[in-house]
Design a protein around this motif. Structure first.
Motif, PDB file in Angstrom:
ATOM      1  N   LEU A 205       0.878 -81.412  25.939  1.00 54.21           N
ATOM      2  CA  LEU A 205       1.836 -82.452  25.571  1.00 54.21           C
ATOM      3  C   LEU A 205       1.344 -83.172  24.325  1.00 54.21           C
ATOM      4  O   LEU A 205       0.211 -83.653  24.270  1.00 54.21           O
ATOM      5  CB  LEU A 205       1.995 -83.449  26.718  1.00 54.21           C
ATOM      6  CG  LEU A 205       2.908 -84.650  26.458  1.00 54.21           C
ATOM      7  CD1 LEU A 205       4.344 -84.210  26.216  1.00 54.21           C
ATOM      8  CD2 LEU A 205       2.830 -85.643  27.619  1.00 54.21           C
ATOM      9  N   THR A 206       2.193 -83.218  23.299  1.00 51.88           N
ATOM     10  CA  THR A 206       1.875 -83.913  22.055  1.00 51.88           C
ATOM     11  C   THR A 206       3.035 -84.838  21.702  1.00 51.88           C
ATOM     12  O   THR A 206       4.140 -84.701  22.250  1.00 51.88           O
ATOM     13  CB  THR A 206       1.657 -82.915  20.905  1.00 51.88           C
ATOM     14  OG1 THR A 206       2.924 -82.295  20.583  1.00 51.88           O
ATOM     15  CG2 THR A 206       0.649 -81.833  21.288  1.00 51.88           C
ATOM     16  N   PRO A 207       2.827 -85.759  20.768  1.00 50.69           N
ATOM     17  CA  PRO A 207       3.963 -86.610  20.353  1.00 50.69           C
ATOM     18  C   PRO A 207       5.131 -85.797  19.812  1.00 50.69           C
ATOM     19  O   PRO A 207       6.285 -86.228  19.907  1.00 50.69           O
ATOM     20  CB  PRO A 207       3.339 -87.495  19.265  1.00 50.69           C
ATOM     21  CG  PRO A 207       1.881 -87.556  19.610  1.00 50.69           C
ATOM     22  CD  PRO A 207       1.553 -86.201  20.153  1.00 50.69           C
ATOM     23  N   ASP A 208       4.859 -84.613  19.261  1.00 51.91           N
ATOM     24  CA  ASP A 208       5.917 -83.803  18.652  1.00 51.91           C
ATOM     25  C   ASP A 208       6.771 -83.057  19.670  1.00 51.91           C
ATOM     26  O   ASP A 208       7.926 -82.725  19.383  1.00 51.91           O
ATOM     27  CB  ASP A 208       5.316 -82.793  17.662  1.00 51.91           C
ATOM     28  CG  ASP A 208       4.664 -83.477  16.476  1.00 51.91           C
ATOM     29  OD1 ASP A 208       5.106 -84.582  16.123  1.00 51.91           O
ATOM     30  OD2 ASP A 208       3.713 -82.905  15.918  1.00 51.91           O
ATOM     31  N   ASN A 209       6.207 -82.744  20.844  1.00 51.54           N
ATOM     32  CA  ASN A 209       6.992 -81.928  21.789  1.00 51.54           C
ATOM     33  C   ASN A 209       7.386 -82.683  23.058  1.00 51.54           C
ATOM     34  O   ASN A 209       7.856 -82.071  24.015  1.00 51.54           O
ATOM     35  CB  ASN A 209       6.256 -80.636  22.142  1.00 51.54           C
ATOM     36  CG  ASN A 209       4.964 -80.864  22.929  1.00 51.54           C
ATOM     37  OD1 ASN A 209       4.720 -81.948  23.453  1.00 51.54           O
ATOM     38  ND2 ASN A 209       4.129 -79.840  23.016  1.00 51.54           N
ATOM     39  N   LEU A 212      10.586 -81.763  25.170  1.00 55.19           N
ATOM     40  CA  LEU A 212      10.952 -80.472  24.561  1.00 55.19           C
ATOM     41  C   LEU A 212      12.131 -79.828  25.277  1.00 55.19           C
ATOM     42  O   LEU A 212      13.052 -79.291  24.653  1.00 55.19           O
ATOM     43  CB  LEU A 212       9.732 -79.535  24.602  1.00 55.19           C
ATOM     44  CG  LEU A 212       9.937 -78.102  24.118  1.00 55.19           C
ATOM     45  CD1 LEU A 212      10.138 -78.082  22.609  1.00 55.19           C
ATOM     46  CD2 LEU A 212       8.737 -77.235  24.487  1.00 55.19           C
ATOM     47  N   LEU A 213      12.101 -79.876  26.595  1.00 57.43           N
ATOM     48  CA  LEU A 213      13.208 -79.345  27.381  1.00 57.43           C
ATOM     49  C   LEU A 213      14.134 -80.519  27.713  1.00 57.43           C
ATOM     50  O   LEU A 213      13.852 -81.314  28.604  1.00 57.43           O
ATOM     51  CB  LEU A 213      12.681 -78.671  28.650  1.00 57.43           C
ATOM     52  CG  LEU A 213      13.520 -77.535  29.233  1.00 57.43           C
ATOM     53  CD1 LEU A 213      13.713 -76.423  28.219  1.00 57.43           C
ATOM     54  CD2 LEU A 213      12.897 -77.000  30.494  1.00 57.43           C
ATOM     55  N   ASN A 214      15.215 -80.618  26.944  1.00 59.13           N
ATOM     56  CA  ASN A 214      16.109 -81.766  27.044  1.00 59.13           C
ATOM     57  C   ASN A 214      17.555 -81.280  27.141  1.00 59.13           C
ATOM     58  O   ASN A 214      17.813 -80.077  27.281  1.00 59.13           O
ATOM     59  CB  ASN A 214      15.907 -82.685  25.839  1.00 59.13           C
ATOM     60  CG  ASN A 214      16.016 -81.932  24.521  1.00 59.13           C
ATOM     61  OD1 ASN A 214      16.910 -81.103  24.352  1.00 59.13           O
ATOM     62  ND2 ASN A 214      15.115 -82.211  23.594  1.00 59.13           N
ATOM     63  N   LEU A 235       6.881 -82.993  28.979  1.00 59.76           N
ATOM     64  CA  LEU A 235       7.567 -81.943  28.223  1.00 59.76           C
ATOM     65  C   LEU A 235       9.033 -81.824  28.620  1.00 59.76           C
ATOM     66  O   LEU A 235       9.835 -81.246  27.881  1.00 59.76           O
ATOM     67  CB  LEU A 235       6.882 -80.591  28.459  1.00 59.76           C
ATOM     68  CG  LEU A 235       5.452 -80.455  27.936  1.00 59.76           C
ATOM     69  CD1 LEU A 235       4.798 -79.211  28.518  1.00 59.76           C
ATOM     70  CD2 LEU A 235       5.443 -80.406  26.412  1.00 59.76           C
ATOM     71  N   VAL A 236       9.392 -82.356  29.776  1.00 59.71           N
ATOM     72  CA  VAL A 236      10.737 -82.201  30.330  1.00 59.71           C
ATOM     73  C   VAL A 236      11.435 -83.552  30.386  1.00 59.71           C
ATOM     74  O   VAL A 236      10.876 -84.530  30.893  1.00 59.71           O
ATOM     75  CB  VAL A 236      10.681 -81.585  31.744  1.00 59.71           C
ATOM     76  CG1 VAL A 236      12.066 -81.509  32.360  1.00 59.71           C
ATOM     77  CG2 VAL A 236      10.028 -80.209  31.698  1.00 59.71           C
ATOM     78  N   ASP A 237      12.660 -83.601  29.865  1.00 55.75           N
ATOM     79  CA  ASP A 237      13.528 -84.752  30.044  1.00 55.75           C
ATOM     80  C   ASP A 237      14.087 -84.649  31.466  1.00 55.75           C
ATOM     81  O   ASP A 237      14.995 -83.853  31.732  1.00 55.75           O
ATOM     82  CB  ASP A 237      14.647 -84.715  28.997  1.00 55.75           C
ATOM     83  CG  ASP A 237      15.607 -85.886  29.115  1.00 55.75           C
ATOM     84  OD1 ASP A 237      15.794 -86.412  30.227  1.00 55.75           O
ATOM     85  OD2 ASP A 237      16.197 -86.262  28.089  1.00 55.75           O
ATOM     86  N   GLU A 238      13.529 -85.408  32.399  1.00 57.33           N
ATOM     87  CA  GLU A 238      13.847 -85.230  33.810  1.00 57.33           C
ATOM     88  C   GLU A 238      15.316 -85.511  34.143  1.00 57.33           C
ATOM     89  O   GLU A 238      15.930 -84.738  34.890  1.00 57.33           O
ATOM     90  CB  GLU A 238      12.890 -86.056  34.669  1.00 57.33           C
ATOM     91  CG  GLU A 238      11.450 -85.538  34.586  1.00 57.33           C
ATOM     92  CD  GLU A 238      10.464 -86.318  35.446  1.00 57.33           C
ATOM     93  OE1 GLU A 238      10.839 -87.415  35.923  1.00 57.33           O
ATOM     94  OE2 GLU A 238       9.335 -85.830  35.643  1.00 57.33           O
TER      95      GLU A 238
END
Length: 309
Positions: A205-209, A212-214, A235-238
């Motif tokens: 997990l980074t500020p850029d990703n 990521l899954l949105n 990483l996932v937009d829940e």
């Protein structure tokens, strides 16, 4: 304060094999749920030369409370709980036990993928309730289907081998990966979203990703895609994943990590029939516990020995 230099462990224990490597140091444990004030107090009391991070976060305030600190060593592969920018500014090295839990996490990813494709959890509950759904249930056959892997480090590549062995077509995206094995087809994210029948996340997990899954990337995926995440919850937009599950655009998801941990109760995920959950235990096996502890200890020793050389 002990005459021996101290190592602070942000947890309640370390594997005996790791402790055997650190006999020249005083080992200070912060407990299973260390908060920042606890870590600051322990750093002020013991001035550790190293911190082995199991639980909790290590930020600038913790580092400033330990003037002798030279290395922060992660008990595992993900360093997102360590403020690496703050560490760099203070000349503190950050190390991870890369690959130490690769087998364990890859196996958990496979377990979640199979649980989703074969409806293992739902059918188990139905059987225990006295039902026999043979005439009405159809599972997903994974052989011949495409798995898209985001992240091709030690865990992602090990999982790729498993998927290849099942006859899956393996696509992967990782801008830093080189010399990929022949069974992994490198693709950009747009291609991966478009072509994958199942997607598994294996990247840091980074500020850029973050996220990521949105909603946008999920909308670009095939209807009926399976999602697996054994990496980091951020990483996932829940909410977007939950919405996609409820419309059937995502057929099922298997999650081992979450935006906020421990997961609060009640949670919007609770009771979702097509969602398989585990409490971030992908890397928690007896073998991985030893491997991560030994890896973290060796990283501490490597940095401290180079500092005194």
């Amino acid at each position: 304060m002990s005459a021996r230099p101290a190592i602070l462990v942000t947890g309640a224990d370390l594997a005996p094999q790791a402790l055997a490597l650190l006999t020249e140091f005083e080992i200070v444990y912060a407990g299973r749920t260390p908060q920042e004030p606890d870590l600051i107090a322990l750093c002020r009391s013991h001035d550790p030369v190293a911190i082995i991070v199991r639980y909790g976060k290590v930020g600038a305030a913790v580092m400033d409370a330990a003037p002798s600190l030279r290395v922060i060593s992660k008990h595992g592969s993900g360093t997102d709980t360590i403020d690496k920018e703050a560490a760099g500014a203070r000349g503190i090295e950050v190390r991870a036990a890369a690959g130490a839990n690769a087998a364990a996490v890859a196996e958990q990813a496979l377990a979640l993928l199979l649980a989703c494709a074969k409806s293992v959890v739902r059918l188990n509950a139905r059987m225990h309730a006295g039902h026999w759904d043979k005439a009405t249930h159809k599972s997903v056959e994974l052989g011949g289907r495409t798995i898209g892997l985001v992240g091709l480090g030690a865990i992602g590549l090990r999982f790729a081998r498993m998927c290849d062995a099942m006859g899956m077509r393996v696509q992967g995206h990782d801008p830093y990966a080189k010399d990929l094995p022949s069974h992994v087809q490198p693709v950009d994210l747009a291609t991966l979203w478009r072509e994958a029948d199942a997607i598994s996340l294996h990247c840091p997990l980074t500020p850029d990703n973050k996220g990521l899954l949105n909603a946008t990337s999920l909308a670009a995926c095939k209807r009926g895609v399976i999602v697996v995440n054994t990496a980091r919850g951020g990483l996932v937009d829940e909410p977007a994943l939950l919405a996609a599950l409820r419309t059937g655009h995502v057929a099922a998801a298997g999650l081992d990590s979450f935006a906020v941990e421990p997961m609060a109760a009640p949670h919007p995920f609770h009771g979702e029939p097509n969602l398989v959950l585990s409490p971030h235990i992908g890397g928690v096996t007896s073998d991985a516990y030893v491997n991560m502890g030994v890896g973290a200890a060796n990283n501490v020793l490597a940095v401290l020995s180079s500092a005194t050389a």
